[in-house]
Enzyme design. Structure first.
Site, PDB file in Angstrom:
ATOM      1  N   ASP A  11     141.312   0.325  76.586  1.00  0.00           N
ATOM      2  CA  ASP A  11     142.598  -0.354  76.732  1.00  0.00           C
ATOM      3  C   ASP A  11     143.061  -0.183  78.168  1.00  0.00           C
ATOM      4  OD1 ASP A  11     142.435  -0.888  74.093  1.00  0.00           O
ATOM      5  OD2 ASP A  11     144.142   0.336  73.465  1.00  0.00           O
ATOM      6  N   ASP A 130     142.139  -9.382  63.600  1.00  0.00           N
ATOM      7  CA  ASP A 130     142.766  -8.196  63.018  1.00  0.00           C
ATOM      8  C   ASP A 130     143.110  -8.525  61.571  1.00  0.00           C
ATOM      9  OD1 ASP A 130     142.647  -6.969  65.501  1.00  0.00           O
ATOM     10  OD2 ASP A 130     144.706  -7.486  66.036  1.00  0.00           O
TER      11      ASP A 130
END
Lengths: 252, 210
Positions: A11, A130
């Protein structure tokens, strides 16, 4: 026969790695390029950068990160996060990324998948999904905006549509398993693998090295992605691969 | 320092391959200048995209002749991915197209009930001795392709990989060589293969300079 892939995910916010990484052998633990290079040396098969910058400046910084990474590492890498136009894709691919990950923008505008695939080739387009189990439906629902927003869309329908539109690969994150360290979501991954003919990268839930073999053998995943366990050195990529070799799974 | 021309014909990203060449101690000249190509110590023909488009562009810019002239000079030439496929006589991507004709054979689409493109890490199996393989052991390299080459001359086939059939991975005839996979994206083995190529272009046997 293709080897199963182990993929660390980084990230990145405003050009820096997020999540407290503490590697003694890095000069700058917050530098995504250094961390990427370390994972390359440790045997990662691919890398995923998720840009979570909120600002225009942060996104501009990411291009520089991509350019430097491409000059340093010797494995393919994907960049995702906030990409909503094919011109964004072009900038990132030209800077040296191999693949583009799209998530929310693809749900809001599925044509982005076909436009990207036509312009750059399906192999460049990774659709990130997701998903969370919806007990009322008895199946999984797609979430967007970093898992904050339910879409009312069935995950198995969405992945089939994404494939038809030209997605080259799926990055499937189970929101139910994510963060649990109890293992990948085998039921979800199996259902998705059986629904599409493109490779599936399983994500969310890895906590032990045995979890990778499970998701490859029992759920048909082509790759396993993890962040925390690698960042915090709970296990190394080499240890995961040794375990897979012992289990008879083909790895690099 | 050996200078390597990375032939730029408007397709694909040349950043990774030129950086890899630099890391291995050579100068990388990303160029579409014919004189610059011809004066280089070695040349790399990269490639992403479609066979027909690439050949059309090479012809329009005269770089097809430059590549053939470079090959005729005896200096080492390496085609990567589509660049390897272009070395052959003919490709069938979106209809039949003539290739550079530096190696006899054709390029055909994968056909069968399996995933296309062939994408990911697959294991090289060495078939012939070659300076490209010197000091190396079989291992995995990174492939992304939907078409594969069928060399007409078995002796040109240096390494294959298995993807539902033996698939051409490394080819070579004298100074003309090609790799179907991306050596610049194939970890240590990929870099070693690239280093062996650069050695043919006079690069010292130096290690990876990163």
């Amino acid at each position: 026969m293709l080897a199963k892939r182990i993929i660390p995910c980084l990230d990145v916010k405003d050009g820096r790695v997020v999540k407290g990484v503490n590697f003694v052998n890095l000069r700058d633990a917050g530098d995504p390029v250094e961390l990427a290079s370390l994972y390359d040396r440790e045997g990662a098969d691919e890398l995923v950068f998720l840009d979570i910058s909120a600002s225009v400046e942060g996104r501009a910084t990411m291009i520089e990160v991509v350019r430097r990474t491409a000059g340093e590492i010797t494995i393919p890498f994907t960049v995702g996060g906030g990409i909503s136009q094919t011109d964004d894709m072009k900038r990132i691919l030209r800077a040296g990324a191999d693949k583009i990950g799209i998530n929310t923008a693809a749900v809001l505008n599925p044509q982005l998948i076909s436009d990207g695939a036509r312009r750059f080739g399906s192999q460049c387009i990774v659709v990130a999904v997701d998903a969370r189990f919806n007990p009322e439906w008895g199946e999984w629902e797609v979430y967007t905006h970093g898992g904050r927003k339910p879409t009312g869309q069935r995950a198995l329908e969405w992945v089939r549509r994404a494939e038809q539109l030209g997605a080259g690969e799926l990055l499937l994150t189970s929101m139910d398993a994510d963060g649990t360290k109890d293992g990948f979501d085998l039921a979800l991954t199996r259902a998705v693998s059986q629904s599409v003919g493109i490779p599936v990268i399983a994500s969310g839930g890895a906590g032990r090295k045995e979890h990778f073999g499970e998701v490859f053998r029992e759920a048909g995943a082509d790759a396993g992605l993890a962040a925390t366990i690698f960042h915090y050195k709970e296990m190394t990529i080499a240890e995961v691969k040794d375990e897979l070799r012992r289990e008879g799974v083909a790895v690099r | 320092m050996s200078a390597i021309a990375v032939i730029d014909y408007g397709l694909g990203n040349l950043h990774s391959v030129s950086k890899a060449v630099e890391r291995l101690g050579c100068e990388a000249l990303v160029t579409s200048d014919l004189a610059e190509i011809l004066s280089a110590d070695g040349a790399i023909l990269p490639g992403v995209g479609a066979f027909g488009d690439a050949m059309a562009f090479l012809r329009e810019t005269g770089m097809d002749e430059a590549t053939r002239a470079f090959a005729a000079s005896g200096k080492p030439l390496l085609g990567i991915c589509l660049g390897m496929q272009l070395l052959f006589d003919e490709g069938e991507e979106h209809g039949p197209h003539q290739g550079l004709g530096l190696l006899p054979g054709r390029v055909v689409r994968f056909r069968g009930e399996y995933k296309i493109p062939h994408m990911g890490w697959n294991r090289l199996q060495f078939r012939q001795e070659s300076p490209l393989l010197e000091g190396l052991e079989e291992g995995h390299v990174y492939f992304v392709h939907s078409y594969h080459a069928l060399p007409a001359e078995p002796l040109d086939l240096i390494a294959v990989t298995d993807y539902h059939q033996p698939v051409t991975a490394i080819v070579g005839r004298g100074n003309v060589t090609g790799m179907q996979f991306h050596p610049e994206k194939s970890g240590e083995l990929g870099m070693s293969l690239l280093r062996n190529f650069l050695r043919l272009a006079g690069a010292p046997a130096a290690s990876d300079n990163r």
